[in-house]
Design an enzyme around this catalytic site. Structure first.
Site, PDB file in Angstrom:
ATOM      1  N   ASP A   1      12.556   0.697  -6.231  1.00  0.00           N
ATOM      2  CA  ASP A   1      11.404   0.416  -5.378  1.00  0.00           C
ATOM      3  C   ASP A   1      11.903  -0.077  -4.022  1.00  0.00           C
ATOM      4  O   ASP A   1      12.515  -1.144  -3.933  1.00  0.00           O
ATOM      5  CB  ASP A   1      10.531  -0.659  -6.044  1.00  0.00           C
ATOM      6  CG  ASP A   1       9.223  -0.909  -5.292  1.00  0.00           C
ATOM      7  OD1 ASP A   1       9.168  -0.645  -4.081  1.00  0.00           O
ATOM      8  OD2 ASP A   1       8.270  -1.400  -5.924  1.00  0.00           O
TER       9      ASP A   1
ATOM     10  N   SER B   1       0.799  -3.738  -7.220  1.00  0.00           N
ATOM     11  CA  SER B   1       1.478  -4.221  -6.024  1.00  0.00           C
ATOM     12  C   SER B   1       0.901  -5.570  -5.585  1.00  0.00           C
ATOM     13  O   SER B   1       0.947  -6.533  -6.349  1.00  0.00           O
ATOM     14  CB  SER B   1       1.370  -3.166  -4.913  1.00  0.00           C
ATOM     15  OG  SER B   1       2.180  -3.487  -3.821  1.00  0.00           O
TER      16      SER B   1
ATOM     17  N   HIS C   1       7.769   2.847  -5.495  1.00  0.00           N
ATOM     18  CA  HIS C   1       6.676   1.881  -5.420  1.00  0.00           C
ATOM     19  C   HIS C   1       5.370   2.580  -5.777  1.00  0.00           C
ATOM     20  O   HIS C   1       4.853   3.383  -4.991  1.00  0.00           O
ATOM     21  CB  HIS C   1       6.596   1.267  -4.022  1.00  0.00           C
ATOM     22  CG  HIS C   1       5.672   0.092  -3.943  1.00  0.00           C
ATOM     23  ND1 HIS C   1       6.019  -1.164  -4.398  1.00  0.00           N
ATOM     24  CD2 HIS C   1       4.397  -0.020  -3.480  1.00  0.00           C
ATOM     25  CE1 HIS C   1       5.010  -1.997  -4.216  1.00  0.00           C
ATOM     26  NE2 HIS C   1       4.007  -1.319  -3.656  1.00  0.00           N
TER      27      HIS C   1
END
Length: 403
Positions: free
Chosen positions: A319, A211, A350
């Site tokens: 996501d 991320s 995610h």
């Protein structure tokens, strides 16, 4: 008498009408469940964008998870929101507790970076010494369940792991300067990598970012060519590539050290979004004139094209935190650069990517296995590739040497 007759004729119809309403209500609920959980959505292998180079063909053959169907848990795994929520709530199932040593690194501005070091628990498949340098997601650190699960798996596959703890993320580690982690600052990650290179002069590096950490590691590698020395490859999972386009998280490229009391704290207290915090506090803290400038200069989209080591970029189409428009960035990059593979799964949310038969997910995720599988493939390629493909020479250069 007429009224009684009407009552007798209408009453028998009432139960049937109520049964029909119940059936309609159940049907409506089931329809909503099917739609919300995307139960009718198909499962499929990741959509891959890459050039058909010898390296990429070798990787896809050696890491079959990239070409096989990813199957999430049947009842809820096709919902990106539920995968994301489950990751956020519990991280992973039956998370292990790998043992690591915490290292403290003083920074030039008075901050203290920390990272945790985990030694391998077995031999690597190539017999070489390989270290994974890992940058977690926003506000995360080595004690998060998804990091612990991945580290434990990587250790057992023969990798040493170094995990950055973002500034201010660990509750028991005090800040030693008026600065905390932000979206694009590479200072702490760079300090950790430098430590590993000096402490283990024979080790080669696998760079991994999750991320926000994906933005940091790709920006780090692209900022300076020397940052790519001794790096075998890089894997980025679920990053957004451009904070300016996605209006994601706060970023930093510290210029003037501004104390927090100089900021407008009343605006901080009334902020209702991360973007407002970035605009009122973070960009001023780091000397940027506008939120646009702040976001633009700290996104890896401006640096990632300088990364020449093999690069795997992984995103999920469902996501909820990364808008679909942002995925044109890795797709275009993979179309133009021969060292890049972009893998886009239909499901996964995610940082979810859970696997499991029906309801209960497995401890290891598809994401964990793909990162290690790709790293193994790259290490094996380095071990067996022709000498002409060492260093900075491209595969095209090598093919020109062949008779």
């Amino acid at each position: 008498m007429n009224n009684e007759a009407e009552v007798h004729t209408i009453a028998p119809e009432m139960p049937a009408m109520f049964d029909g309403m119940k059936l309609a209500a159940v049907a409506a609920v089931l329809y909503i469940i099917v739609r919300c959980l995307n139960l009718k959505s198909p499962t499929a292998p990741p959509e891959l964008t890459y050039q058909a180079t010898p390296l990429n063909r070798f990787v896809l053959k050696s890491c079959p998870l990239l070409t096989k169907e990813y199957i999430p848990p049947l009842l809820w795994g096709k919902s990106g929101h539920l995968q994301t929520a489950l990751y956020g709530k519990m991280g992973r199932v039956s998370s292990p507790h790998p043992y690591g040593l915490r290292k403290f690194l003083p920074m030039q501005d008075g901050a203290t970076a920390t990272f945790d070091l985990f030694e391998p628990l077995g031999d690597h498949c190539t017999g070489d010494e390989v270290t994974m340098v890992i940058c977690p997601g926003i506000g995360n650190h080595s004690e998060k369940h998804y990091i612990r699960t991945f580290v434990d798996y990587a250790q057992k596959q023969g990798y040493r792991c170094a995990v950055l703890n973002h500034l201010g993320a660990l509750p028991n580690i005090e800040l030693t300067s008026p600065r905390m982690f932000t979206y694009g600052c590479t200072w702490e990650f760079s300090a950790m990598v430098s430590y590993i290179k000096k402490a283990y002069p024979q080790t080669q590096l696998i760079v991994v970012g999750f991320s926000l950490g994906g933005n940091i590691v790709c920006k780090f590698l692209g900022e300076n060519r020397t940052n790519q020395e001794r790096v075998l490859c890089c894997v980025s999972v679920c990053q957004g590539y451009s904070a300016l386009r996605g209006m994601l998280f706060g970023e930093t490229s510290s210029k003037r050290p501004l104390m927090m009391e100089d900021a407008d704290l009343s605006r901080l207290y009334t902020a209702t979004s991360l973007m407002q915090i970035d605009d009122n506090i973070m960009r001023k803290f780091h000397g940027y004139n506008s939120l646009k400038e702040y976001y633009e200069k700290e996104s890896c989209v401006h640096y990632i094209h300088n990364v020449n080591v093999p690069l795997l970029l992984v995103n999920s189409a469902d996501d909820p935190l990364v808008h679909q428009s942002l995925l044109t960035i890795p797709r275009t990059l993979a179309e133009k650069k021969e060292n890049v593979i972009f893998a886009l799964t239909l499901h996964g949310g995610h940082l979810g990517f859970f696997e499991g038969a029906v309801l209960f997910p497995q401890p290891l995720t598809w994401m964990d296995k793909v990162i290690v599988g790709y790293a193994n493939a790259i290490c094996q390629w380095e071990k067996q590739k022709p000498p002409c493909q060492s260093g900075t020479r491209s595969e095209k250069d090598c093919s020109e040497d062949k008779p």
